[in-house]
Write a protein that holds these residues in place. Structure first.
Motif, short mmCIF file in Angstrom:
data_model
loop_
_atom_site.label_atom_id
_atom_site.label_comp_id
_atom_site.label_asym_id
_atom_site.label_seq_id
_atom_site.Cartn_x
_atom_site.Cartn_y
_atom_site.Cartn_z
N LEU A 99 2.51 4.14 14.33
CA LEU A 99 3.18 4.43 15.82
C LEU A 99 2.26 4.58 17.01
O LEU A 99 2.92 4.32 18.00
CB LEU A 99 3.70 5.82 15.35
CG LEU A 99 4.89 6.38 16.60
CD1 LEU A 99 5.99 5.36 16.55
CD2 LEU A 99 5.21 7.95 16.25
N ARG A 128 -1.03 3.18 4.04
CA ARG A 128 0.19 3.77 4.78
C ARG A 128 0.95 2.94 5.55
O ARG A 128 2.11 3.12 6.04
CB ARG A 128 -0.73 4.90 5.58
CG ARG A 128 -1.31 5.89 4.81
CD ARG A 128 -2.44 6.62 5.69
NE ARG A 128 -1.93 7.45 6.82
CZ ARG A 128 -2.47 7.90 7.87
NH1 ARG A 128 -3.48 7.33 8.17
NH2 ARG A 128 -1.80 8.85 8.73
N LEU A 141 8.50 -6.05 14.47
CA LEU A 141 7.70 -5.01 14.05
C LEU A 141 8.25 -3.77 12.82
O LEU A 141 9.38 -3.47 12.97
CB LEU A 141 7.54 -4.04 15.20
CG LEU A 141 6.74 -4.68 16.50
CD1 LEU A 141 6.47 -3.96 17.74
CD2 LEU A 141 5.41 -5.20 15.99
N VAL A 153 7.39 -0.53 11.96
CA VAL A 153 6.50 0.65 12.47
C VAL A 153 6.47 1.76 11.55
O VAL A 153 7.55 2.56 11.25
CB VAL A 153 7.07 1.02 13.84
CG1 VAL A 153 6.34 2.26 14.41
CG2 VAL A 153 7.27 0.05 14.84
N PRO A 202 5.48 5.43 10.32
CA PRO A 202 5.47 6.99 11.03
C PRO A 202 4.06 7.71 10.84
O PRO A 202 3.97 8.67 10.37
CB PRO A 202 6.68 7.68 10.50
CG PRO A 202 6.84 7.08 9.07
CD PRO A 202 6.35 5.65 9.23
N VAL A 203 3.14 7.03 11.03
CA VAL A 203 1.54 7.57 10.75
C VAL A 203 0.82 6.97 11.95
O VAL A 203 1.43 5.96 12.78
CB VAL A 203 1.12 6.78 9.53
CG1 VAL A 203 2.04 7.07 8.30
CG2 VAL A 203 0.90 5.35 9.81
N LEU A 204 -0.16 7.83 12.27
CA LEU A 204 -1.25 7.48 13.26
C LEU A 204 -2.43 7.15 12.51
O LEU A 204 -2.95 7.72 11.76
CB LEU A 204 -1.30 8.85 14.16
CG LEU A 204 -0.13 9.24 14.67
CD1 LEU A 204 -0.37 10.66 15.52
CD2 LEU A 204 0.73 8.37 15.61
N LEU A 205 -2.84 5.99 12.99
CA LEU A 205 -4.27 5.61 12.70
C LEU A 205 -5.50 5.93 13.18
O LEU A 205 -6.60 6.38 12.69
CB LEU A 205 -4.59 3.92 12.32
CG LEU A 205 -3.56 3.42 11.18
CD1 LEU A 205 -3.83 2.11 11.09
CD2 LEU A 205 -3.50 4.26 9.81
N GLY A 206 -5.24 6.06 14.74
CA GLY A 206 -6.26 6.74 15.42
C GLY A 206 -7.34 5.56 15.76
O GLY A 206 -8.06 5.88 16.97
N ARG A 209 -5.81 -2.82 17.58
CA ARG A 209 -4.67 -2.57 18.21
C ARG A 209 -3.73 -4.02 18.38
O ARG A 209 -4.35 -4.75 18.89
CB ARG A 209 -4.75 -2.16 19.48
CG ARG A 209 -5.05 -0.79 19.34
CD ARG A 209 -5.14 -0.09 20.90
NE ARG A 209 -5.80 1.24 21.05
CZ ARG A 209 -5.38 2.37 20.67
NH1 ARG A 209 -4.06 2.43 20.30
NH2 ARG A 209 -6.00 3.22 21.01
N ARG A 256 16.09 2.26 10.19
CA ARG A 256 14.85 3.22 9.94
C ARG A 256 15.16 3.95 8.42
O ARG A 256 16.42 4.22 8.06
CB ARG A 256 14.68 4.27 11.06
CG ARG A 256 14.19 5.51 10.45
CD ARG A 256 14.47 6.74 11.48
NE ARG A 256 13.47 6.57 12.73
CZ ARG A 256 13.46 7.57 13.62
NH1 ARG A 256 14.12 8.71 13.59
NH2 ARG A 256 12.50 7.59 14.42
N THR A 257 13.79 4.19 7.75
CA THR A 257 14.09 5.17 6.50
C THR A 257 12.85 6.10 6.86
O THR A 257 12.17 6.11 8.05
CB THR A 257 13.90 4.19 5.35
OG1 THR A 257 12.15 3.80 5.33
CG2 THR A 257 14.82 3.22 5.15
N ALA A 258 12.51 6.98 5.94
CA ALA A 258 11.54 7.85 6.15
C ALA A 258 10.28 7.33 6.28
O ALA A 258 9.27 7.67 6.75
CB ALA A 258 11.44 8.89 4.94
N THR A 272 10.32 2.27 10.54
CA THR A 272 11.45 1.71 11.60
C THR A 272 11.34 0.04 11.91
O THR A 272 10.23 -0.28 12.20
CB THR A 272 11.31 2.55 12.94
OG1 THR A 272 11.50 3.93 12.39
CG2 THR A 272 12.43 2.16 13.98
#
Lengths: 199, 199
Positions: free
Chosen positions: B12, B34, B156, B158, B160-164, B168, B186-188, B191
């Motif tokens: 995300l 992930r 895409l 996407v 729902p995680v942030l890699l930080g 990019r 979308r699922t859990a 998206t």
């Protein structure tokens, strides 16, 4: 129990504003209204999402969202929104400079909080009662509340544009996951995605 | 006429891989599966999307996707995918080092192209005939084709995680807009968002 919500317009490459935000460019250079075009051009298609943005019982915003430069402590400055701001509720402005509360028409009162984000949240919860508290922005303020694990519902409004530079919503937040909530929806100008941030 | 498509799994916060990709960590540090968990844990829910990833008539990939380090020109290396790669079609690998074509079981042949992205696209179009050409990755290669305005459909996925940190997808591409195509789903764990990049 009241939730802490947050609505943010974001570009597909993760920016919530361009660089060098100013009085002339509140969303920064290169943004040119691109992040919020859906609200202006398609208000009827996004009625529920737009109403939800100002539905909370109290709001919190950073001083850069309240005003540019010295905004929060310049006694001439009363926000971007004219005499009757769209909040119609208490708004707590994070700042390092004390200032008397500023009542506006229609029920909005700006209260300036120098005790930090948690103090602002305590005051906002107290003011909101059973209603939600909304973190209104800007990006740095939302980032701070996300980092502290204090946002229950993050509503992202993703515009299909790339800004390339500016302020990134998620900088420094790699240890947070996001549980999707509800179904996404999309028009040509925006995709609405809702998440529950989980540390 | 055949289209140029591209499927990318993205966090995300806009990353398609963590930093320091290696033989042990093909998606980089901190990724830990992930970005692609949806493919592993929920294959039945994403059957159409997963099949579409390898449906093209020809593929293009960067040398880092073909193999780590010296991968593309190490004669011992034949890709990550075992004896029968999932492409079942010609795959053109961008590299600066010449190497003979490498036929694999099941119809995949890796052809090493030293003439650059446009030459690879020309060869892939020729090989694909009426079928689509897919830019298979990695991020830098997709970024290059986006910059050149050569991708017709960007799908895409996407997470729902942030890699930080890491690679990019959209770095340096601020002058591109993206027309949404179809409906998001979308699922859990993911998206799905499809766009037509427009310069």
């Amino acid at each position: 129990m009241s939730r802490v919500t947050c609505d943010m317009a974001m570009s597909l490459d993760g920016f919530v504003a361009g660089p060098n935000q100013s009085l002339d460019n509140p969303f920064g250079e290169g943004e040119n209204g691109r992040l919020t075009r859906w609200m202006v051009d398609e208000p009827e298609l996004h009625k529920a999402e737009i109403e939800a943005i100002t539905a909370a019982g109290a709001f919190i915003m950073g001083r850069n969202m309240f005003g540019p430069g010295r905004g929060a402590w310049d006694l001439e400055w009363s926000g971007w929104w004219g005499e009757e701001p769209p909040y119609h509720a208490p708004v707590f402005v994070l700042t390092h400079h004390e200032r008397e509360p500023l009542p506006m028409k229609g029920g909005t009162t700006f209260t300036f909080v120098t005790g930090g984000p948690e103090e602002a949240l305590r005051l906002a919860r107290e003011a909101a009662g059973d209603r939600d508290v909304a973190i209104a922005g800007g990006g740095m303020t939302v980032n701070q509340y996300l980092a502290a694990g204090l946002i229950d519902e993050l509503r992202l409004h993703v515009a299909p544009v790339l800004l390339g530079r500016g302020e990134r919503l998620f900088d420094g937040l790699a240890d947070i996951d996001l549980e999707p909530l509800g179904e996404p929806s999309r028009t040509a100008l925006v995709t609405h995605l809702t998440y529950r941030p989980v540390r």
